[in-house]
Write an enzyme that holds these catalytic residues in place. Structure first.
Site, mmCIF file in Angstrom:
data_model
loop_
_atom_site.group_PDB
_atom_site.id
_atom_site.type_symbol
_atom_site.label_atom_id
_atom_site.label_comp_id
_atom_site.label_asym_id
_atom_site.label_seq_id
_atom_site.Cartn_x
_atom_site.Cartn_y
_atom_site.Cartn_z
ATOM 1 N N HIS A 95 0.821 -1.221 0.000
ATOM 2 C CA HIS A 95 0.000 0.000 0.000
ATOM 3 C C HIS A 95 0.853 1.268 0.000
ATOM 4 O O HIS A 95 0.338 2.357 -0.282
ATOM 5 C CB HIS A 95 -0.989 -0.004 1.172
ATOM 6 C CG HIS A 95 -0.397 0.313 2.512
ATOM 7 N ND1 HIS A 95 -0.088 -0.660 3.438
ATOM 8 C CD2 HIS A 95 -0.072 1.489 3.099
ATOM 9 C CE1 HIS A 95 0.400 -0.098 4.530
ATOM 10 N NE2 HIS A 95 0.412 1.212 4.349
ATOM 11 N N ASP A 125 0.136 -7.651 1.691
ATOM 12 C CA ASP A 125 0.537 -6.242 1.676
ATOM 13 C C ASP A 125 2.060 -6.098 1.668
ATOM 14 O O ASP A 125 2.616 -5.241 2.362
ATOM 15 C CB ASP A 125 -0.052 -5.498 2.875
ATOM 16 C CG ASP A 125 -0.079 -3.980 2.645
ATOM 17 O OD1 ASP A 125 0.205 -3.549 1.508
ATOM 18 O OD2 ASP A 125 -0.362 -3.242 3.606
ATOM 19 N N SER A 160 4.717 2.492 7.816
ATOM 20 C CA SER A 160 4.312 1.346 7.000
ATOM 21 C C SER A 160 5.470 0.862 6.133
ATOM 22 O O SER A 160 6.111 1.639 5.432
ATOM 23 C CB SER A 160 3.132 1.716 6.099
ATOM 24 O OG SER A 160 1.974 1.920 6.846
#
Length: 473
Positions: A107, A137, A210
């Site tokens: 992402h 992911d 992230s």
């Protein structure tokens, strides 16, 4: 180190409990931070956002008004058709090889036109996407550097115990290289993905972290920071890192093939509950109950709906989640032994795994009212009627599909508590097909005669099959 020992004297005997050892908190995380800093990167992505095709709206001016020309000239001059614009996003990542492979979250780079990697020493390099896996992911990037990069090794996430110290490093809220520390709060967490195996930590993780690494105290990556649970978007001490044992398998495939290649069994499954286990005579509520077997490897091997997979590749199956991950990790094309429980016996089968495919879209359906000519009957609080062609069309069923349409469910019934609803189709009862109310009643009586406290029903809803055990008492 601090050692705690408890002893209890009983007469002349002394019972000593096992010593409990606790690891003291590190005096400083500085040596670890210095060790890994050259391997962690900041990631900046740029994406082109398309222009609006319709342009700005013209104010509603009465035709012939003296202001009509003025507003038209103003809009044309100052607010012409909107132009494409650039959007930027930030994230983190880490180097896993000297020749420039970098791991991050999917992402972070999804939809990006440009990806820029910034290293701790200030060097910046463009990156290309090698492969992505939205299911976990994870994304694998590659940069070209004149000098060898400093990689960090993966650790065994299974060795990360609840209470162990961990450290996160990344680019929180665009603030640059930042370190936070905490402990492993929980293991084996699932959020929403099929292959989820998250380490939960209270180390501060925020937006921008992230894709960054979660380290153990040996400087090994045991997780990739992916998500947080927060009511306000900031860290409240509930962060999730995808475990390294999942990530390494994905990265290896992305590096070799540019995509993932997971094993595919070709079944729909659900967990075995206590009442389901009792209804089919299974001693323990474990395994994966097969609700449907479309054309594929499982069908070719002789696996049937209603079977319970109790062993896969000579390893016991505890639940559906464990089976899905084990099948996904198995090589495509490999023939593996599978043991199923069927009609009170265990049957050994060999299945040659295919490659997992995306699930087909489920056709929409609507609740159905039975036509007046269809005779309805009430059984255990469920009003059922034989399927008609009109019902099959309304429910999105194939022509010739047999079963009983559920037209109503008493809200005070066990069936309603178990989730049976109008619009469902009862395809099987007691692992035998039913086409009429008499069939259902016969299966119920047979279960009662056999001393069962519940009967297993195969329910189809919007094309999705599932089993449930309906109490008979």
């Amino acid at each position: 180190m601090r050692r705690l020992t408890t002893a209890l004297m009983l007469g002349t005997a002394m019972i000593v409990t096992p010593a409990v050892t606790a690891q003291a908190a590190p005096e400083t995380f500085a040596p670890l931070a210095e060790q890994i800093s050259d391997s962690v990167v900041n990631i900046t992505t740029s994406t082109t956002v398309a222009a609006r095709q319709d342009g700005p709206m013209m104010p509603q001016i009465p035709e012939g008004s003296p202001f009509e020309d003025f507003f038209r000239d103003f809009m044309d001059r100052n607010q012409g058709p909107s132009q494409p614009r650039r959007s930027q996003a930030l994230g983190s990542g880490f180097v896993i090889s000297e020749d420039g492979y970098i791991v991050t979250n999917n992402h972070v780079i999804e939809g990006a036109d440009e990806i820029n990697i910034e290293f701790f020493n200030g060097e910046e390099l463009p990156a290309e996407i090698i492969g992505t896996d939205p299911k976990t992911d994870i994304a694998l990037l590659k940069v070209t550097s004149e000098a060898p990069l400093q990689p960090v090794p993966f650790g065994d996430s299974n060795d990360a115990a609840v209470g162990d110290w961990v450290m996160a490093m990344g680019n929180p809220l665009g603030q640059g290289f930042s370190v936070s520390a905490g402990i492993v709060s929980a293991r084996n967490r699932a959020l929403s993905g099929t292959y989820d195996d998250y380490i939960q930590t209270d180390a501060a993780i925020n937006r921008g972290n992230s894709g960054g690494p979660l380290f153990n105290m040996d400087g090994e990556v045991v997780g990739v920071n992916t998500a947080i649970l927060s009511p306000n978007g900031g860290s409240i001490g509930i962060g999730f890192a995808m475990s390294s044992n999942v990530v390494t398998k994905v990265v290896d495939q992305l590096r070799e093939f540019g995509e993932t290649r997971r094993g595919w069994l070709g079944v729909r499954i659900q967990d075995v509950t206590d009442d389901i286990a009792e209804s089919i005579g299974l001693e323990q509520a474990s395994g994966a109950l097969i609700t449907d077997v479309p054309e594929g490897p499982a069908m070719e091997a002789g696996i049937e709906a209603g079977d319970v997979i109790v062993s896969f590749n000579e390893q016991p199956v505890e639940d559906t989640r464990g089976l899905v991950r084990r099948v996904g990790d198995a090589p495509v094309g490999e023939t593996v032994p599978v043991t199923v429980y069927r009609d009170g016996e265990q049957i050994d089968l060999d299945v040659t795994l295919g490659r997992r495919e995306e699930a087909e879209a489920v056709p929409a359906s609507a609740e159905v009212d039975a036509p007046e000519e269809a005779q309805e009957e009430d059984i255990l609080g469920i009003t059922v009627a034989p399927l008609t062609d009109e019902m099959r069309e309304q429910l999105g069923l194939e022509s010739g599909q047999d079963g009983l349409a559920v037209t109503d469910v008493a809200q005070d019934s066990e069936a309603y508590e178990k989730g049976v609803r109008a619009g469902d189709v009862i395809a099987e009862a007691g692992q035998e097909q039913v086409t009429g109310a008499a069939d259902l009643q016969d299966r119920i009586e047979a279960a009662q005669d056999a001393g069962r406290r519940s009967i297993l029903l195969l329910i189809r809803r919007e094309g999705d099959p599932r089993f449930l055990a309906l109490p008979l008492e």
